[in-house]
Enzyme design. Structure first.
Site, PDB file in Angstrom:
ATOM      1  N   ASP A 168       0.868  -1.190   0.000  1.00 37.15           N
ATOM      2  CA  ASP A 168       0.000   0.000   0.000  1.00 37.15           C
ATOM      3  C   ASP A 168       0.897   1.231   0.000  1.00 37.15           C
ATOM      4  O   ASP A 168       1.392   1.629   1.042  1.00 37.15           O
ATOM      5  CB  ASP A 168      -0.881  -0.042   1.252  1.00 37.15           C
ATOM      6  CG  ASP A 168      -1.734   1.198   1.432  1.00 37.15           C
ATOM      7  OD1 ASP A 168      -1.782   2.030   0.512  1.00 37.15           O
ATOM      8  OD2 ASP A 168      -2.334   1.345   2.505  1.00 37.15           O
ATOM      9  N   GLU A 199      -0.601  10.715   0.773  1.00 35.99           N
ATOM     10  CA  GLU A 199      -1.959  10.166   0.804  1.00 35.99           C
ATOM     11  C   GLU A 199      -2.312   9.690   2.201  1.00 35.99           C
ATOM     12  O   GLU A 199      -3.427   9.866   2.673  1.00 35.99           O
ATOM     13  CB  GLU A 199      -2.077   9.007  -0.204  1.00 35.99           C
ATOM     14  CG  GLU A 199      -3.517   8.521  -0.422  1.00 35.99           C
ATOM     15  CD  GLU A 199      -3.965   7.418   0.523  1.00 35.99           C
ATOM     16  OE1 GLU A 199      -5.152   7.078   0.502  1.00 35.99           O
ATOM     17  OE2 GLU A 199      -3.153   6.885   1.295  1.00 35.99           O
ATOM     18  N   GLU A 200      -1.335   9.073   2.877  1.00 32.28           N
ATOM     19  CA  GLU A 200      -1.615   8.432   4.169  1.00 32.28           C
ATOM     20  C   GLU A 200      -1.914   9.436   5.284  1.00 32.28           C
ATOM     21  O   GLU A 200      -2.339   9.050   6.359  1.00 32.28           O
ATOM     22  CB  GLU A 200      -0.436   7.536   4.582  1.00 32.28           C
ATOM     23  CG  GLU A 200      -0.192   6.352   3.647  1.00 32.28           C
ATOM     24  CD  GLU A 200      -1.231   5.244   3.757  1.00 32.28           C
ATOM     25  OE1 GLU A 200      -2.210   5.417   4.506  1.00 32.28           O
ATOM     26  OE2 GLU A 200      -1.059   4.215   3.091  1.00 32.28           O
ATOM     27  N   ASP A 222      -5.203   1.939  -5.841  1.00 28.68           N
ATOM     28  CA  ASP A 222      -4.727   1.772  -4.467  1.00 28.68           C
ATOM     29  C   ASP A 222      -5.050   0.353  -4.012  1.00 28.68           C
ATOM     30  O   ASP A 222      -5.435  -0.485  -4.831  1.00 28.68           O
ATOM     31  CB  ASP A 222      -5.422   2.839  -3.581  1.00 28.68           C
ATOM     32  CG  ASP A 222      -4.618   3.197  -2.345  1.00 28.68           C
ATOM     33  OD1 ASP A 222      -3.864   2.357  -1.833  1.00 28.68           O
ATOM     34  OD2 ASP A 222      -4.760   4.342  -1.864  1.00 28.68           O
ATOM     35  N   HIS A 308      -1.583  -2.074   6.035  1.00 24.10           N
ATOM     36  CA  HIS A 308      -0.963  -1.240   7.074  1.00 24.10           C
ATOM     37  C   HIS A 308      -0.191  -2.083   8.089  1.00 24.10           C
ATOM     38  O   HIS A 308      -0.109  -1.743   9.265  1.00 24.10           O
ATOM     39  CB  HIS A 308      -1.993  -0.334   7.765  1.00 24.10           C
ATOM     40  CG  HIS A 308      -2.361   0.849   6.900  1.00 24.10           C
ATOM     41  ND1 HIS A 308      -2.646   2.095   7.394  1.00 24.10           N
ATOM     42  CD2 HIS A 308      -2.460   0.975   5.556  1.00 24.10           C
ATOM     43  CE1 HIS A 308      -2.908   2.920   6.396  1.00 24.10           C
ATOM     44  NE2 HIS A 308      -2.806   2.255   5.273  1.00 24.10           N
TER      45      HIS A 308
HETATM   46 ZN   LIG Z   1      -3.135   3.370   0.119  1.00 26.53          ZN
END
Ligand SMILES: [Zn+2]
Length: 336
Positions: A168, A199-200, A222, A308
């Protein structure tokens, strides 16, 4: 498909706001492929593959993010331990007794002040041990404000699966690069391959990228969570069942027409796909959607188990299906 490149991308250090290493790999790969390449003021890569400019030609913006979650140093204690704050969403338990890499190469181990079970999800209970026993000594290696990312080597599992840190969204970046490789010849649309920053921490890079590109269509590329084994989420998506056509994303409503076209594209080209609904999180589709005067958006997502974490799992076949979908979808004529 050259999965060595995905391995290289997954292992690059690139915490949100510090994406330089990832950007350099991507620029090296796309330089011979795109008609125009620009790196904007905050570090997004915007690469254009120009279309034939017909009557129904559209500007399509594909967005995959380069950044990864990590941590930042907020305090160094007198006994040399380092206290952290999160950069993006991280499970405290997933960090426990794992290694961190600071940008300068310093390595640390994360532990907890007491039982990890009692820490719940409080990153404040964690600390990093870099091998120093006084603040003065630790400050020779690490300073307040420094960023660190996680270890998470790349392994091939059984049944065409891959496990590594930060699939990711390095897997999304990889899919964009591979799609750009295929996207040659006469094309009906101007396709912008955008590799976003930050983005995160709230889909920030895609805000400025969308303001520049002014797309007619925005597509996030994504990952989306897997639900095959019991976990903290419920749903029907599974690694290995094909590329996910996003129907649900809490951060943006997918455009009905674009989704129908994407489903039709999969059916017509016999691309293995699954219907994706993600009920937590968000993607760069959100900022493209609300940019300019409003932009129709859709999403292409790779199903990712244990997202994650430092050892998320994806399928190579899903990646290949995703690349084919990006290529075929951007060749369609959209009328609206
Ligand atoms: Zn992502």
């Amino acid at each position: 498909m050259n999965f060595e490149l995905l391995k290289e991308l997954s292992q690059a250090w690139g915490v949100s706001g510090r994406e330089k290493n990832v950007r350099e790999i991507i620029l090296r790969e796309i330089r011979p492929l795109a008609d125009e390449i620009k790196v904007d003021n905050i570090g997004n890569i915007i690469a254009l593959k120009r279309g034939t400019d017909g009557e129904n030609s559209k500007k399509i913006m594909l967005a995959a993010h380069m950044d990864e979650i990590g941590v930042q140093v907020k305090k160094i204690l007198p006994d040399g331990r380092i206290k952290l704050c999160r950069v993006g969403w991280i499970w405290t338990a997933a960090m426990y007794h794992d290694r961190l890499f600071f940008k300068n190469g310093v390595v640390g181990v994360v532990s907890c002040e007491g039982n990890i079970e009692e820490a719940k999800n409080d990153v404040g209970k964690l600390f990093v041990d870099i091998g120093c026993t006084t603040r003065e000594e630790a400050e020779q290696y690490v300073k307040v404000g420094d960023f660190a990312g996680f270890a998470g080597e790349y392994y091939e599992l059984a049944n065409d699966r891959i496990s590594a840190k930060r699939l990711d969204d390095r897997a999304g970046c990889f899919m964009l690069i591979e799609a750009l490789r295929l996207n040659q010849g006469d094309l009906p649309n101007d396709v912008y391959y955008v590799f976003t920053v930050q983005e995160e921490v709230g889909c920030r890079g895609s805000v400025t990228a969308a303001a520049q590109v002014k797309p007619d269509i925005g597509i996030s590329v994504d990952v989306t969570p897997d639900h095959f084994y019991p976990c903290d989420l419920e749903g029907c998506n599974a690694v290995g069942d094909g590329i996910s056509v996003t129907l649900g994303d809490p951060s943006a409503m997918m455009d009905e027409y674009l989704v129908d076209e994407m489903l039709a594209c999969c059916e017509e080209n016999k691309i293995t796909y699954q219907r994706g609904v993600m009920d937590r999180g968000g993607t760069d589709a959100s900022s493209m959607n609300l940019s300019n005067e409003g932009v129709r958006v859709a999403g292409i997502a790779l199903v990712d188990r244990y997202p994650h974490s430092q050892c998320s799992v994806i399928s190579k076949k899903d990646v290949e299906a995703g690349v084919e979908l990006i290529d075929k979808y951007t060749r369609r004529t959209f009328i609206f």
